[in-house]
Design an enzyme around this catalytic site. Structure first.
Site, PDB file in Angstrom:
ATOM      1  N   THR A  14     -12.150  -5.813 -36.959  1.00 13.77           N
ATOM      2  CA  THR A  14     -12.362  -7.231 -36.657  1.00 13.77           C
ATOM      3  C   THR A  14     -13.346  -7.815 -37.663  1.00 13.77           C
ATOM      4  OG1 THR A  14     -12.804  -8.811 -34.870  1.00 13.77           O
ATOM      5  CG2 THR A  14     -14.252  -6.894 -35.010  1.00 13.77           C
ATOM      6  N   ASN A  15     -13.872  -9.002 -37.375  1.00 13.32           N
ATOM      7  CA  ASN A  15     -14.862  -9.645 -38.237  1.00 13.32           C
ATOM      8  C   ASN A  15     -15.920 -10.322 -37.382  1.00 13.32           C
ATOM      9  OD1 ASN A  15     -13.915 -12.472 -37.660  1.00 13.32           O
ATOM     10  ND2 ASN A  15     -12.068 -11.708 -38.667  1.00 13.32           N
ATOM     11  N   HIS A  16     -16.842 -11.018 -38.022  1.00 12.70           N
ATOM     12  CA  HIS A  16     -18.017 -11.551 -37.316  1.00 12.70           C
ATOM     13  C   HIS A  16     -17.813 -12.952 -36.723  1.00 12.70           C
ATOM     14  CE1 HIS A  16     -20.548  -8.238 -38.565  1.00 12.70           C
ATOM     15  NE2 HIS A  16     -20.195  -8.420 -39.834  1.00 12.70           N
ATOM     16  N   SER A  17     -16.618 -13.490 -36.775  1.00 15.88           N
ATOM     17  CA  SER A  17     -16.416 -14.851 -36.284  1.00 15.88           C
ATOM     18  C   SER A  17     -16.750 -14.963 -34.793  1.00 15.88           C
ATOM     19  CB  SER A  17     -14.968 -15.287 -36.510  1.00 15.88           C
ATOM     20  OG  SER A  17     -14.736 -16.555 -35.955  1.00 15.88           O
ATOM     21  N   ALA A  66     -10.737 -16.957 -38.027  1.00 16.19           N
ATOM     22  CA  ALA A  66     -10.906 -15.944 -39.079  1.00 16.19           C
ATOM     23  C   ALA A  66      -9.891 -14.841 -38.810  1.00 16.19           C
ATOM     24  CB  ALA A  66     -12.329 -15.403 -39.077  1.00 16.19           C
TER      25      ALA A  66
END
Length: 404
Positions: free
Chosen positions: A213-216, A281
């Site tokens: 995943t990512n930090h959004s 994102a």
């Protein structure tokens, strides 16, 4: 907000069989106090939780339960046409299922199927029931009919568990009704328009335990969804996994997890949309193969083959008909160059560029610093602002595009 926005409004309240039916007394009292006319229909099962006499006393109208009694026939068609809004609160899992599938075995459902007004429903059930695929499918059906779901609350449930499924508090339901009538009566620049907003991250599964995943956080996209709804648009928010949410009555949320799920949801909504703001994102890659069991620690190195996820923006740009398409470009270097290339390659009408190099901008902050590029490449840089203010600036630019 006008103090008397509910004055004279006709509310048909449906009360179904749930322990939360006791809250209907407070809800009716608040609506009558605000000046609304309230008529109440109860299902027979609801009588086990609250008496018709209580709600009749508070609403100053007879409470209807049966389609007919010894003296008269309760005209469900007339009830459905009388109301400015039909509100089902609480809406039990059983009643939601019947509404979704057109069943009609009591007066409340007969009135619902006859209603020519907007319909709102406030679900109330235990957490496991709320998350069951059948309930999710039924709720999605009601949303597809254009109904508004008043979000469930998290807290102590009748089962003794703590989780999602509580009916919204009466005060919050009244606020939803107020916002509905404000939106319906205001002359707003995006009234009659349908907007899709994507927000938050996506997750791409490696195995049943792990994912990429990512930090959004989803804050920027949710702020845009709220700002578009404030401007009169009917907003479909396609939201990745995040702890952020919105309770704006003009926003309908579709929860997704993966890039594929986001692609499927957005493309299904796209033909009826007037504009899309793609603020999510979305993961560019996903594991080519998802392990069906947890990968155990063994070798010193683990290699995972990745494949591209569906390019949502490219698809929307290639299939654009009447829609305005707005994208986001979050970069770490060569920001303008990459943003303008994305604007052109994906057939966008506007792109919102921001940089992780700017202090206070990017993921998880409550502020952002952006530059708006139009289709001809002209840019307008905005100073660091709250994400709510940035969202309003973006919506203002969208309104300008609508009239260009």
């Amino acid at each position: 907000m006008a103090d008397n926005i509910l004055q004279g409004r006709k509310i048909l309240l449906g009360v179904s069989g749930s322990i939360a039916a006791y809250k209907a007394a407070t809800l009716v009292r608040l609506l009558v106090k605000a000046g609304a006319q309230v008529k109440v229909i109860m299902t027979p099962a609801a009588e086990a939780f609250i008496t018709p006499l209580t709600l009749a006393t508070l609403s100053k109208n007879e409470v209807m339960v049966q389609i007919s009694n010894h003296n008269s026939w309760n005209n469900h068609v007339e009830l459905g046409r009388w109301a400015d809004v039909m509100l089902i609160a609480p809406a039990s899992a059983n009643t939601i299922a019947k509404m979704a599938n057109g069943l009609c075995d009591n007066l409340l459902l007969a009135a619902y199927l006859s209603a020519t007004c907007p319909v709102m429903f406030a679900p109330a059930m235990d957490e496991d029931m709320w998350h069951h695929p059948a309930t999710r499918s039924n709720v999605d059906k009601l949303l597809s009919y254009g109904h508004q779901q008043i979000p469930v609350a998290t807290g102590e449930l009748a089962s003794g568990l703590f989780g999602e499924g509580r009916m919204a508090e009466p005060e919050d339901i009244v606020k939803w009704l107020e916002q509905h009538f404000i939106a319906a009566t205001a002359n707003k620049p995006l009234s009659g328009k349908t907007a899709i907003v994507t927000a938050g991250p996506t997750i791409e599964h490696i195995d049943p335990v792990r994912y990429i995943t990512n930090h959004s956080s989803g804050k920027m996209g949710i702020a845009i969804a709220n700002a578009l709804a404030d401007a009169g648009a009917a907003v479909k928010l396609v939201l990745g996994p995040t702890n952020q949410s919105t309770t704006h009555p003009g926003v309908t949320t579709f929860a997704v997890q993966t890039a594929q799920e986001m692609f499927d949801q957005v493309t299904s909504l796209y033909p009826q949309a007037n504009l899309v703001v793609a603020a999510a994102a979305v993961a560019d890659y996903r594991p080519a193969n998802i392990a069906d069991k947890k990968i155990k620690k063994g070798q010193a190195q683990l290699h995972i083959d990745l494949e591209k996820t569906p390019d949502i923006l490219r698809y929307l740009g290639e299939h654009k008909a009447h829609q305005l398409l707005i994208g986001f470009s979050l970069e770490t270097d060569n920001e303008k160059e990459y943003a303008l290339k994305k604007l052109k390659d994906k057939n966008l009408d506007m792109i919102v560029m921001n940089s992780l190099a700017d202090a206070g901008a990017g993921f998880n902050y409550d502020t952002n610093k952006v530059t708006l590029f139009s289709k001809n490449g002209d840019g307008r840089s905005l100073p660091l602002k709250s994400k709510l203010e940035v969202a309003r600036d973006i919506v203002s630019a969208i309104i300008d595009l609508q009239h260009a």
